[in-house]
Motif scaffolding. Structure first.
Motif, PDB file in Angstrom:
ATOM      1  N   ALA A  21      57.818  56.537  51.772  1.00 13.12           N
ATOM      2  CA  ALA A  21      58.065  57.614  52.587  1.00 13.12           C
ATOM      3  C   ALA A  21      56.788  58.606  52.326  1.00 13.12           C
ATOM      4  O   ALA A  21      56.535  59.102  53.140  1.00 13.12           O
ATOM      5  CB  ALA A  21      59.405  58.069  52.713  1.00 13.12           C
ATOM      6  N   ARG A  22      56.994  58.996  50.893  1.00  7.10           N
ATOM      7  CA  ARG A  22      56.077  59.957  50.282  1.00  7.10           C
ATOM      8  C   ARG A  22      54.417  59.441  50.646  1.00  7.10           C
ATOM      9  O   ARG A  22      53.657  60.241  51.165  1.00  7.10           O
ATOM     10  CB  ARG A  22      56.399  60.133  49.095  1.00  7.10           C
ATOM     11  CG  ARG A  22      57.508  60.827  48.755  1.00  7.10           C
ATOM     12  CD  ARG A  22      57.489  61.362  47.406  1.00  7.10           C
ATOM     13  NE  ARG A  22      58.954  62.025  47.125  1.00  7.10           N
ATOM     14  CZ  ARG A  22      59.925  61.213  46.485  1.00  7.10           C
ATOM     15  NH1 ARG A  22      59.803  60.194  45.798  1.00  7.10           N
ATOM     16  NH2 ARG A  22      61.120  61.895  46.089  1.00  7.10           N
ATOM     17  N   ARG A  23      54.301  58.222  50.349  1.00 10.35           N
ATOM     18  CA  ARG A  23      52.752  57.878  50.392  1.00 10.35           C
ATOM     19  C   ARG A  23      52.868  56.526  50.901  1.00 10.35           C
ATOM     20  O   ARG A  23      53.318  55.651  49.955  1.00 10.35           O
ATOM     21  CB  ARG A  23      51.824  58.083  49.293  1.00 10.35           C
ATOM     22  CG  ARG A  23      50.688  57.600  49.346  1.00 10.35           C
ATOM     23  CD  ARG A  23      49.725  58.081  48.490  1.00 10.35           C
ATOM     24  NE  ARG A  23      48.235  57.416  48.426  1.00 10.35           N
ATOM     25  CZ  ARG A  23      47.313  57.626  49.318  1.00 10.35           C
ATOM     26  NH1 ARG A  23      47.566  59.000  50.239  1.00 10.35           N
ATOM     27  NH2 ARG A  23      46.144  57.254  49.424  1.00 10.35           N
ATOM     28  N   ASP A  24      52.517  55.792  51.933  1.00  6.87           N
ATOM     29  CA  ASP A  24      52.420  54.595  52.150  1.00  6.87           C
ATOM     30  C   ASP A  24      51.798  53.613  51.276  1.00  6.87           C
ATOM     31  O   ASP A  24      50.351  54.026  51.172  1.00  6.87           O
ATOM     32  CB  ASP A  24      51.902  54.332  53.908  1.00  6.87           C
ATOM     33  CG  ASP A  24      52.351  52.889  54.167  1.00  6.87           C
ATOM     34  OD1 ASP A  24      51.893  51.943  53.629  1.00  6.87           O
ATOM     35  OD2 ASP A  24      53.118  52.794  55.150  1.00  6.87           O
ATOM     36  N   PRO A  25      52.112  52.652  50.606  1.00  6.20           N
ATOM     37  CA  PRO A  25      51.191  51.862  49.622  1.00  6.20           C
ATOM     38  C   PRO A  25      49.980  51.287  50.283  1.00  6.20           C
ATOM     39  O   PRO A  25      49.117  50.766  49.702  1.00  6.20           O
ATOM     40  CB  PRO A  25      52.280  50.845  49.180  1.00  6.20           C
ATOM     41  CG  PRO A  25      53.212  50.910  50.055  1.00  6.20           C
ATOM     42  CD  PRO A  25      53.336  52.225  50.866  1.00  6.20           C
ATOM     43  N   SER A  30      42.544  47.539  49.744  1.00  7.79           N
ATOM     44  CA  SER A  30      41.394  47.395  50.463  1.00  7.79           C
ATOM     45  C   SER A  30      41.691  46.714  51.820  1.00  7.79           C
ATOM     46  O   SER A  30      42.777  45.903  51.914  1.00  7.79           O
ATOM     47  CB  SER A  30      40.616  46.395  49.530  1.00  7.79           C
ATOM     48  OG  SER A  30      39.533  45.684  50.285  1.00  7.79           O
ATOM     49  N   PRO A  31      40.872  46.958  52.673  1.00  9.35           N
ATOM     50  CA  PRO A  31      41.278  46.526  54.240  1.00  9.35           C
ATOM     51  C   PRO A  31      40.461  45.091  54.414  1.00  9.35           C
ATOM     52  O   PRO A  31      39.868  44.980  55.475  1.00  9.35           O
ATOM     53  CB  PRO A  31      40.492  47.594  54.966  1.00  9.35           C
ATOM     54  CG  PRO A  31      39.518  48.013  54.226  1.00  9.35           C
ATOM     55  CD  PRO A  31      39.857  48.108  52.899  1.00  9.35           C
ATOM     56  N   THR A  35      45.437  41.407  51.780  1.00 10.96           N
ATOM     57  CA  THR A  35      46.860  41.897  51.401  1.00 10.96           C
ATOM     58  C   THR A  35      47.690  42.018  52.782  1.00 10.96           C
ATOM     59  O   THR A  35      48.607  42.473  52.905  1.00 10.96           O
ATOM     60  CB  THR A  35      46.608  43.571  51.245  1.00 10.96           C
ATOM     61  OG1 THR A  35      46.155  43.977  52.360  1.00 10.96           O
ATOM     62  CG2 THR A  35      45.891  43.634  50.035  1.00 10.96           C
ATOM     63  N   ALA A  36      47.386  40.776  53.503  1.00  6.79           N
ATOM     64  CA  ALA A  36      48.248  40.535  54.651  1.00  6.79           C
ATOM     65  C   ALA A  36      49.615  40.462  54.481  1.00  6.79           C
ATOM     66  O   ALA A  36      50.375  41.041  55.361  1.00  6.79           O
ATOM     67  CB  ALA A  36      47.631  39.465  55.489  1.00  6.79           C
ATOM     68  N   ILE A  37      50.180  39.764  53.622  1.00  8.52           N
ATOM     69  CA  ILE A  37      51.684  39.505  53.163  1.00  8.52           C
ATOM     70  C   ILE A  37      52.184  40.893  52.890  1.00  8.52           C
ATOM     71  O   ILE A  37      53.153  41.216  53.376  1.00  8.52           O
ATOM     72  CB  ILE A  37      51.929  38.288  52.356  1.00  8.52           C
ATOM     73  CG1 ILE A  37      51.323  37.090  53.076  1.00  8.52           C
ATOM     74  CG2 ILE A  37      53.412  38.118  52.094  1.00  8.52           C
ATOM     75  CD1 ILE A  37      51.349  35.916  52.075  1.00  8.52           C
ATOM     76  N   ALA A  38      51.597  41.508  51.852  1.00  8.38           N
ATOM     77  CA  ALA A  38      52.185  42.812  51.436  1.00  8.38           C
ATOM     78  C   ALA A  38      52.262  43.777  52.631  1.00  8.38           C
ATOM     79  O   ALA A  38      53.097  44.554  52.664  1.00  8.38           O
ATOM     80  CB  ALA A  38      51.508  43.473  50.215  1.00  8.38           C
ATOM     81  N   ASP A  39      51.218  43.679  53.387  1.00  8.33           N
ATOM     82  CA  ASP A  39      51.311  44.771  54.674  1.00  8.33           C
ATOM     83  C   ASP A  39      52.279  44.474  55.430  1.00  8.33           C
ATOM     84  O   ASP A  39      52.921  45.433  55.972  1.00  8.33           O
ATOM     85  CB  ASP A  39      49.556  44.616  55.187  1.00  8.33           C
ATOM     86  CG  ASP A  39      48.543  45.436  54.246  1.00  8.33           C
ATOM     87  OD1 ASP A  39      48.869  46.098  53.442  1.00  8.33           O
ATOM     88  OD2 ASP A  39      47.379  45.390  54.626  1.00  8.33           O
TER      89      ASP A  39
END
Length: 314
Positions: A21-25, A30-31, A35-39
């Motif tokens: 909530a403080r900072r979205d991981p 990297s875009p 990181t599709a699954i973690a995103d």
């Protein structure tokens, strides 16, 4: 015994939620699609966290009148209220009543907004997995072709030719690699974008990367039907302002609505649709693990009990 309340009493899950909530991981990743699954899971947790906060806020607001009475030291039905106190208590009464009405109505808008986010997150995960796998295939193929070409030319050329290959600078090799990738971009099929409804919406893209549903783990018909309903309702919310149209019913015949009817998502509806997304997502990410590691079938999600995969707070 002294009991304390504070940051040092926060459990592991709550701590992770506070940090997110403080900072979205996702901001620190990297875009590149890898990181599709973690995103996906971060998107699900954010949608459900914001929904929970909204519902908790409504529950808090139901006590607005009593809290203002305590703060002012006077009851709303007293005969000697000042004008300012009456105005303040009237506003608190209205906030409390609106919150009670929204909760009694099952907070349909909050449920719908969260489900749109979950549906979009599932779409994005599958699409990005397909795109990132295609990009990996192109990179890998280009590297292998450059390596094989170098070996073949070294094998079948004279000393001068071998020296020429050895002297190729990084810039030239990079240009050759870029050219090779460009040619492969033309040959390797584009990644499929999720289309349609239900499991079929995603399975074509997943098949392209070797993650299609295995014969011994088919998607149960009721899970497929629920995903179809959610996909259709997402279109209804986003493009039809919440009113069901014939294409939505054609796409998901099991929807219990008539054309033109306004959709309201109850808490039980939310539990069912969110459970479908969660279970199906877990199944997708279980498929490659099956192939990479010796795991039992029990390690994967229980597809026949998919409706139990809703989060605790729903």
């Amino acid at each position: 015994m002294i009991h304390r309340v504070g940051a040092d009493q926060v459990g592991e899950f709550a701590r992770l939620q506070l940090e997110a909530a403080r900072r979205d991981p996702r901001l620190d990743r990297s875009p590149d699609g890898e990181t599709a699954i973690a995103d996906f899971w971060d998107a699900v947790e954010e949608a459900e966290r914001v929904r929970d906060l909204g519902l908790w806020g409504l529950h808090e607001l139901t006590h607005a009148l009593e809290r203002e009475e305590d703060r002012l030291g006077v009851k709303h039905d007293a005969d000697d209220l000042t004008r300012d106190a009456a105005t303040t208590l009237q506003a608190a009464y209205e906030r409390a009543e609106m919150a009670k009405a929204e909760l009694a109505n099952d907070s349909p808008h909050a449920n719908a907004q969260a489900l749109v986010s979950l549906n979009s997150a599932l779409d994005a995960m599958v699409e990005n997995l397909a795109k990132s796998w295609r990009a990996f295939r192109i990179r890998h193929a280009a590297t292998e072709m450059m390596k094989n070409a170098r070996e073949e030319m070294t094998k079948h050329t004279n000393e001068a030719g071998r020296q020429f290959l050895a002297d190729l600078d990084h810039q030239t090799l990079a240009l050759l690699d870029e050219h090779m990738r460009g040619r492969l971009e033309e040959v390797i099929p584009e990644a499929h974008v999720p289309r349609g409804a239900g499991a079929k919406r995603y399975e074509k893209s997943l098949k392209q990367i070797g993650w299609a549903a295995p014969p011994d783990r088919p998607i149960p018909p009721d899970l497929d039907a629920t995903l179809r309903e959610l996909n259709s309702l997402r279109d209804v919310w986003v493009h039809r302002a919440g009113r069901v149209d014939p294409p939505a019913l054609k796409k998901a015949p099991t929807l219990k609505y008539k054309p033109g009817q306004f959709v309201r998502i109850s808490r039980s509806d939310y539990r069912r649709y969110s459970a479908a997304v969660r279970c199906y997502a877990e199944e997708i990410t279980f498929r490659p693990i099956r192939g990479w590691a010796q795991v039992s079938e029990d390690s994967g999600p229980d597809l026949l009990r998919w409706d139990t995969y809703a989060s605790v707070n729903t």
